[in-house]
Design a protein around this motif. Structure first.
Motif, PDB file in Angstrom:
ATOM      1  N   MET A  55      54.712  44.281  45.223  1.00  0.00           N
ATOM      2  CA  MET A  55      53.544  44.800  44.517  1.00  0.00           C
ATOM      3  C   MET A  55      52.529  43.682  44.338  1.00  0.00           C
ATOM      4  N   SER A  56      51.366  43.851  44.901  1.00  0.00           N
ATOM      5  CA  SER A  56      50.299  42.879  44.752  1.00  0.00           C
ATOM      6  C   SER A  56      49.465  43.228  43.527  1.00  0.00           C
ATOM      7  N   ILE A  57      49.307  42.288  42.628  1.00  0.00           N
ATOM      8  CA  ILE A  57      48.582  42.558  41.384  1.00  0.00           C
ATOM      9  C   ILE A  57      47.080  42.491  41.625  1.00  0.00           C
ATOM     10  N   LEU A  58      46.616  41.457  42.317  1.00  0.00           N
ATOM     11  CA  LEU A  58      45.190  41.321  42.613  1.00  0.00           C
ATOM     12  C   LEU A  58      44.877  42.105  43.878  1.00  0.00           C
ATOM     13  N   ILE A  59      44.000  43.089  43.778  1.00  0.00           N
ATOM     14  CA  ILE A  59      43.659  43.902  44.942  1.00  0.00           C
ATOM     15  C   ILE A  59      42.464  43.299  45.674  1.00  0.00           C
ATOM     16  N   LYS A  60      41.358  43.078  44.955  1.00  0.00           N
ATOM     17  CA  LYS A  60      40.190  42.444  45.569  1.00  0.00           C
ATOM     18  C   LYS A  60      39.273  41.899  44.484  1.00  0.00           C
ATOM     19  N   PRO A  61      38.471  40.875  44.808  1.00  0.00           N
ATOM     20  CA  PRO A  61      37.509  40.371  43.825  1.00  0.00           C
ATOM     21  C   PRO A  61      36.291  41.282  43.749  1.00  0.00           C
ATOM     22  N   ILE A  62      35.649  41.275  42.606  1.00  0.00           N
ATOM     23  CA  ILE A  62      34.413  42.038  42.421  1.00  0.00           C
ATOM     24  C   ILE A  62      33.258  41.096  42.718  1.00  0.00           C
ATOM     25  N   ILE A  63      32.492  41.415  43.770  1.00  0.00           N
ATOM     26  CA  ILE A  63      31.361  40.571  44.161  1.00  0.00           C
ATOM     27  C   ILE A  63      30.094  41.410  44.040  1.00  0.00           C
ATOM     28  N   THR A  64      29.463  41.335  42.882  1.00  0.00           N
ATOM     29  CA  THR A  64      28.202  42.016  42.631  1.00  0.00           C
ATOM     30  C   THR A  64      27.238  40.995  42.036  1.00  0.00           C
ATOM     31  N   GLU A  65      25.997  41.403  41.847  1.00  0.00           N
ATOM     32  CA  GLU A  65      25.022  40.487  41.248  1.00  0.00           C
ATOM     33  C   GLU A  65      25.432  40.106  39.835  1.00  0.00           C
ATOM     34  N   LYS A  66      25.890  41.077  39.075  1.00  0.00           N
ATOM     35  CA  LYS A  66      26.291  40.826  37.692  1.00  0.00           C
ATOM     36  C   LYS A  66      27.511  39.908  37.631  1.00  0.00           C
ATOM     37  N   ALA A  67      28.499  40.153  38.480  1.00  0.00           N
ATOM     38  CA  ALA A  67      29.707  39.327  38.488  1.00  0.00           C
ATOM     39  C   ALA A  67      29.405  37.905  38.964  1.00  0.00           C
ATOM     40  N   THR A  68      28.516  37.762  39.932  1.00  0.00           N
ATOM     41  CA  THR A  68      28.153  36.439  40.429  1.00  0.00           C
ATOM     42  C   THR A  68      27.403  35.645  39.359  1.00  0.00           C
ATOM     43  N   ALA A  69      26.495  36.293  38.649  1.00  0.00           N
ATOM     44  CA  ALA A  69      25.785  35.622  37.561  1.00  0.00           C
ATOM     45  C   ALA A  69      26.744  35.232  36.442  1.00  0.00           C
ATOM     46  N   ASP A  70      27.697  36.088  36.144  1.00  0.00           N
ATOM     47  CA  ASP A  70      28.708  35.806  35.131  1.00  0.00           C
ATOM     48  C   ASP A  70      29.543  34.579  35.514  1.00  0.00           C
ATOM     49  N   SER A  71      29.889  34.473  36.798  1.00  0.00           N
ATOM     50  CA  SER A  71      30.705  33.351  37.240  1.00  0.00           C
ATOM     51  C   SER A  71      29.927  32.037  37.208  1.00  0.00           C
ATOM     52  N   GLU A  72      28.642  32.093  37.495  1.00  0.00           N
ATOM     53  CA  GLU A  72      27.837  30.873  37.491  1.00  0.00           C
ATOM     54  C   GLU A  72      27.559  30.374  36.079  1.00  0.00           C
ATOM     55  N   VAL A  73      27.321  31.291  35.159  1.00  0.00           N
ATOM     56  CA  VAL A  73      26.922  30.901  33.807  1.00  0.00           C
ATOM     57  C   VAL A  73      28.122  30.717  32.880  1.00  0.00           C
ATOM     58  N   TYR A  74      29.065  31.663  32.880  1.00  0.00           N
ATOM     59  CA  TYR A  74      30.140  31.682  31.883  1.00  0.00           C
ATOM     60  C   TYR A  74      31.530  31.365  32.435  1.00  0.00           C
ATOM     61  N   ASN A  75      31.663  31.071  33.731  1.00  0.00           N
ATOM     62  CA  ASN A  75      32.966  30.810  34.347  1.00  0.00           C
ATOM     63  C   ASN A  75      33.898  32.016  34.245  1.00  0.00           C
ATOM     64  N   ARG A  76      33.356  33.234  34.395  1.00  0.00           N
ATOM     65  CA  ARG A  76      34.150  34.456  34.354  1.00  0.00           C
ATOM     66  C   ARG A  76      34.103  35.119  35.723  1.00  0.00           C
ATOM     67  N   TYR A  77      35.251  35.580  36.184  1.00  0.00           N
ATOM     68  CA  TYR A  77      35.363  36.204  37.498  1.00  0.00           C
ATOM     69  C   TYR A  77      35.994  37.578  37.346  1.00  0.00           C
ATOM     70  N   GLY A  78      35.550  38.528  38.168  1.00  0.00           N
ATOM     71  CA  GLY A  78      36.057  39.884  38.096  1.00  0.00           C
ATOM     72  C   GLY A  78      36.957  40.212  39.270  1.00  0.00           C
ATOM     73  N   PHE A  79      38.009  40.980  38.996  1.00  0.00           N
ATOM     74  CA  PHE A  79      38.947  41.416  40.024  1.00  0.00           C
ATOM     75  C   PHE A  79      39.309  42.870  39.800  1.00  0.00           C
ATOM     76  N   VAL A  80      39.521  43.598  40.893  1.00  0.00           N
ATOM     77  CA  VAL A  80      40.140  44.912  40.810  1.00  0.00           C
ATOM     78  C   VAL A  80      41.635  44.649  40.892  1.00  0.00           C
ATOM     79  N   VAL A  81      42.383  45.163  39.912  1.00  0.00           N
ATOM     80  CA  VAL A  81      43.807  44.870  39.826  1.00  0.00           C
ATOM     81  C   VAL A  81      44.620  46.160  39.855  1.00  0.00           C
TER      82      VAL A  81
END
Length: 96
Positions: free
Chosen positions: A1-27
């Protein structure tokens, strides 16, 4: 069973990762926060400080067509927003 399915790559998620060090994943829908934290740390070699999860309900649509009424729905998914320790970065584009 794979827990991480895919990363979320959107404008909002990319801005979140650059500013707040937060990354989104579909799990996986049955995964909990502890399992998600261990999976991200093992896959990317970073230390996770916080995990937030979101259960997204399916959207239902109904269309009236020439052949009659057509109904459908999207899949229900679970998203995880993972906060990484200060100074650490996950490079999502190298693993794609």
């Amino acid at each position: 069973m794979s827990i991480l399915i895919k990363p979320i790559i959107t404008e909002k998620a990319t801005a979140d990762s650059e500013v707040y060090n937060r990354y989104g994943f579909v799990v996986d829908k049955k995964a909990n926060k502890v399992e998600i934290k261990k999976a991200v740390e093992a896959a990317y070699g970073v230390s996770v400080t916080k995990v937030r999860t979101i259960n997204v309900r399916p959207d239902r649509k109904t269309r009236y067509t020439k052949t009659g009424m057509v109904t459908g729905k999207t899949k229900a998914v679970k998203k995880a927003i993972v906060q990484v320790a200060e100074g650490e970065v996950i490079d999502l584009y190298s693993n794609l």
